[in-house]
Structures are given as structure tokens and as C-alpha cells.
Design a protein around this motif. Structure first.
Motif, PDB file in Angstrom:
ATOM      1  N   GLN A 190      -7.678  -4.434   0.277  1.00  0.00           N
ATOM      2  CA  GLN A 190      -6.673  -5.383  -0.206  1.00  0.00           C
ATOM      3  C   GLN A 190      -5.260  -4.999   0.209  1.00  0.00           C
ATOM      4  N   ASP A 191      -5.068  -3.721   0.463  1.00  0.00           N
ATOM      5  CA  ASP A 191      -3.729  -3.261   0.830  1.00  0.00           C
ATOM      6  C   ASP A 191      -3.841  -2.066   1.764  1.00  0.00           C
ATOM      7  N   GLY A 192      -2.700  -1.680   2.311  1.00  0.00           N
ATOM      8  CA  GLY A 192      -2.675  -0.593   3.274  1.00  0.00           C
ATOM      9  C   GLY A 192      -3.148   0.730   2.701  1.00  0.00           C
ATOM     10  N   ARG A 193      -2.825   0.983   1.435  1.00  0.00           N
ATOM     11  CA  ARG A 193      -3.185   2.264   0.816  1.00  0.00           C
ATOM     12  C   ARG A 193      -4.704   2.415   0.706  1.00  0.00           C
ATOM     13  N   SER A 194      -5.375   1.390   0.176  1.00  0.00           N
ATOM     14  CA  SER A 194      -6.836   1.466   0.037  1.00  0.00           C
ATOM     15  C   SER A 194      -7.514   1.488   1.408  1.00  0.00           C
ATOM     16  N   ALA A 195      -6.914   0.801   2.386  1.00  0.00           N
ATOM     17  CA  ALA A 195      -7.470   0.809   3.739  1.00  0.00           C
ATOM     18  C   ALA A 195      -7.394   2.207   4.344  1.00  0.00           C
ATOM     19  N   ARG A 196      -6.279   2.882   4.124  1.00  0.00           N
ATOM     20  CA  ARG A 196      -6.128   4.242   4.659  1.00  0.00           C
ATOM     21  C   ARG A 196      -7.156   5.192   4.047  1.00  0.00           C
TER      22      ARG A 196
END
Length: 443
Positions: free
Chosen positions: A376-382
């Protein structure tokens, strides 16, 4: 970067060429013994007695003793007198099988150690005008784990789990011996793990009797037959394509398609939970009391027609299937060494970082793109990308044949996820968001 282009590139990397690579056996003659080693077995023959001294089976790189001589190593008798060879010779034939010939007064006995993955070898006797008796090997602790019938003898051991099968269309079988052998007799043998496909290849003429004997002994279970059905399916694909690489890819694809409805339910549940995330956050802020918070969440789930446990349940159903699938592919680990060349891999039975680097990169690439789709966002993707980078490297030592399954499964899961998320119009994150960069200006 275009995601479709990357997916196409991944599949292009799975192309192959089929060039067979034979594995040469090793033969070493010492004082009174001949040591023979193939990819799957180690044999020791006693050249003074003309008998089989020892067999070790090699399974997934491990060597285990399954037979040691106890006056039963294909000793031959005439009128209850044991025959001793006067001389012997050995060579590797055009099929890369090892042939050891023992010369007796009035005849010969020949061991043919087959250089194939099926743990089999032949013993051929040729004594014109004579009637002989032969003592045959057994590996069972108790006679209860042995069976004899017309043309075959089976013994089973569970430490290690192994089977010794002896068959012949000449002579009369009784417990641990063959009598009334005359002329030329070909004795076919299997000495290896309890793998029915391998046994069927080694002793095809008596396979059904051997299988029934193993069932009578109690060596087979209901799970054995279920597992065997999947094993036979994979083996059929191998016969069809003449490549274990392609067989694993096709087999994995079919299983994933069969499981697609479950995966779709699981993914749909995750998507629905993701859509409800803003409402869930509001409820958590509104109700500090855990019980009231839970009641409000359950009320919302009921109103929206969402079951939060659906995704976990379908995942739990799928996991055993993937473990079984892994064991099915692992079943053929010995055959990987004899499989035709697949793309850049000469031997699918070996592993290691250098051997599996391409498959590691494919798995990592699939995992990274999966993270951009489902996050959903860059943090969870990282966070998801870090796991995708680490996880494949944990399995770098797997045989390449098994890693092909892992990489194929990763790519198929990525494709299915892309289809499902597109169907429900779910947007992931871009690589710019993952890197914390501002959105790309519209043209």
C-alpha cells in the motif's frame, strides 16, 4: 521500468536446449576387491570369491550402507559345493555400464552395474549343461519383511528405508535363494530407496508382484499411493518433454492452476481487508477499549460481508499441497544427474550459489515486483522487498532441479497476483515511491 517486459524476460531466461550429458562411473581394483561408484550407488565386489561384498546407496549426496555380505552375495553352488572363480576381468562398456566377469570351470558369472539413476544391476550366469543354486542378498532384519514368489524375491528394511529386489525368469525362487538355474540366467536386481517408479524401471517384468509384496509387508501406506500418483504424473511430463526442467515447470504450472480458486479467494480476502483499512483505523482510534474495538470491527465485517479468517484458511489449505509438491520433485533428485541439459545447467542434481545464481535472480525479481503490486505504501513495499532479497539466498544450496520449482512457483504467483489485482482494480506502488522519490510529472 515496464513490468510486462520484465516478466517476458524472466520466461525467456527459462528456455533450454536438450543435450544429454552422461556421468562416467569410477572403478578401482585393489587387492581382492573391486570398488565401483556410480551417481547413485557404491558397489564392492570380492574378486576372490566372485561375490557381492557391499552396497551403499547414495541419496541426495548422502551415502548409506544397505547391504553387507553374509554368504548371500550371489554365491553359486553345484551339488551343494560352492564354486570359486579362477580369474576375473572388468571394463566399462559403450553404455558406460561397468561389467565384471568371473571365470569358473565350465562357465561364467557376470555383474553388470548399470550407470543409470535406478539403483539396478544385473547378474548373468552362463553354465551350459549344469544346474546351479544361487544365494541371493537380503536386507531385512526379519523374514516377515521378505516375500518370495514366482520369479522374484523382495526384502525390505526401514533403517535406512530401502528395498532389495531380485528377479529372474530362470530358476525357482525360495526364501533367499534361487534353485534349478541352468544354461544362461539373467538376474535383475534393485537395491535402493523405496521408490516405486525406480523399481518399475529396474524390474519391469515383476513390478506388480513387487509392489504387492511391499504392500503386504506394510511398507506402503495410503499416503504412499497418493504421493505415487503425483510422482507418476511428474514422471509422465518428464517422458513427454525429455527434460526434468520443463517437466517441473509444466507440473508446477498445472498444480497452481488447479489451486487458483483457493488463491483467488485468499487474494480477494486480502484486497477486501485492504479496502477496509481506513475504516479499521478509524474504529481503532474511536474505541480504545479492546473489547469494544473488536465488537465494532466484527460489526463492520458483517456489514461489508467480509470474513477476515478466509485468507488464512485458504492459505493453510494450500501449504500442505506445496510441501507435497516439493517432496514429489525431490523424489527424482537422483534422476536430475542423468537429465538432459536444461538451458545453462548440465546437472540438475547439484546446487550452490554459482549453479543457482540465475534462478536466485529470477526469484528475487519476482519477489520485488510482487512487493510493488501488493503493498500500500513505500515503507511496506521496502520491507517486502528485503524479504524477497533474503529468502531465495537461504536456499542457494538446493539442487537446481528443486530451485527450478521454487523459481517457477515465484513467477507463477507473481503472474496470478497481477491478474487478480488488475481484475479488482487495485493499485500498488511505483519504484519511485519505494525509493521515496516524488511522483513522476505527468506528460
Amino acid at each position: 521500468m515496464n513490468k510486462r517486459a520484465v516478466i517476458v524476460a524472466v520466461f525467456v531466461m527459462l528456455l533450454f536446449s536438450a543435450i544429454f550429458s552422461a556421468k562416467e562411473p569410477t572403478v578401482e581394483a585393489t587387492s581382492g576387491l573391486i570398488n565401483i561408484e556410480t551417481t547413485t550407488m557404491k558397489f564392492v565386489l570380492n574378486t576372490e570369491l566372485g561375490v557381492l561384498e557391499r552396497i551403499d546407496m547414495k541419496v541426495e549426496g548422502k551415502s548409506e550402507l544397505i547391504y553387507r555380505y553374509a554368504n548371500d552375495g550371489f554365491d553359486i553352488f553345484e551339488d551343494n559345493e560352492k564354486l570359486i572363480p579362477g580369474d576375473f576381468d572388468y571394463y566399462v562398456d559403450e553404455n558406460t555400464d561397468v561389467v565384471v566377469e568371473f571365470y569358473y570351470e565350465g562357465g561364467t558369472k557376470t555383474f553388470v552395474i548399470k550407470n543409470d539413476p535406478f539403483y539396478n544391476f544385473l547378474v548373468i550366469t552362463n553354465f551350459p549343461g549344469k544346474t546351479l543354486k544361487m544365494k541371493i542378498p537380503y536386507i531385512s532384519v526379519s523374514a516377515q519383511d521378505e516375500r518370495s514368489g514366482y520369479g522374484y524375491h523382495v526384502s525390505f528394511s526401514d533403517k535406512p528405508t530401502s528395498v532389495f529386489v531380485t528377479t529372474s525368469d530362470v530358476g525357482r525362487f525360495s526364501l533367499r535363494e534361487i534353485t534349478n538355474i541352468s544354461g544362461t540366467a539373467v538376474v535383475r536386481n534393485y537395491a535402493g530407496p523405496k521408490k516405486l517408479v525406480y523399481i518399475s524401471e529396474a524390474v519391469p517384468n515383476h513390478y506388480e508382484e513387487v509392489k504387492q509384496s511391499l504392500d503386504d509387508i506394510g511398507a506402503l501406506s495410503i499416503f504412499s499411493y497418493i504421493h505415487h500418483g503425483l510422482v507418476v504424473s511428474l514422471y509422465w511430463f518428464r517422458e513427454l518433454t525429455n527434460s526434468f526442467g520443463w517437466a517441473i515447470i509444466i507440473f508446477t504450472l498445472i498444480i497452481r492452476l488447479i489451486l487458483y480458486p483457493l488463491y483467488h479467494i485468499q487474494t480477494k480476502s486480502m484486497i477486501e481487508m485492504r479496502r477496509l483499512q481506513p475504516e479499521m483505523e478509524k474504529i481503532k482510534k474511536k474505541y480504545k477499549d479492546k473489547q469494544k474495538q473488536q465488537e465494532a470491527l466484527m460489526k463492520m465485517y458483517k456489514k461489508e460481508g467480509v470474513n477476515p479468517g478466509t485468507g488464512c484458511l485458504t492459505l493453510l489449505i494450500q501449504l500442505p499441497v506445496f510441501f507435497v509438491l516439493y517432496s514429489v520433485i525431490r523424489y527424482f533428485s537422483e534422476m536430475f544427474a542423468y537429465s538432459p541439459r536444461f538451458f545453462i545447467w548440465n546437472d540438475l542434481s547439484t546446487g550452490g550459489f554459482g549453479q543457482n545464481i540465475l534462478l536466485i535472480l529470477i526469484s528475487v525479481a519476482a519477489g520485488i515486483y510482487m512487493a510493488t503490486i501488493t503493498s500500500q505504501d513505500g515503507r511496506s513495499a521496502r520491507q517486502a522487498m528485503i524479504m524477497s532479497l533474503i529468502f531465495p539466498f537461504l536456499f542457494y544450496s538446493l539442487p537446481t532441479g528443486l530451485f527450478i520449482y521454487y523459481a517457477t512457483n515465484s513467477v507463477i504467483q507473481l503472474l496470478i497476483t497481477m491478474i487478480v489485482y488488475k481484475r479488482y482494480d487495485m493499485k500498488g506502488v511505483s519504484f519511485r515511491e519505494v525509493l521515496g522519490l516524488p511522483a513522476k510529472p505527468a506528460k
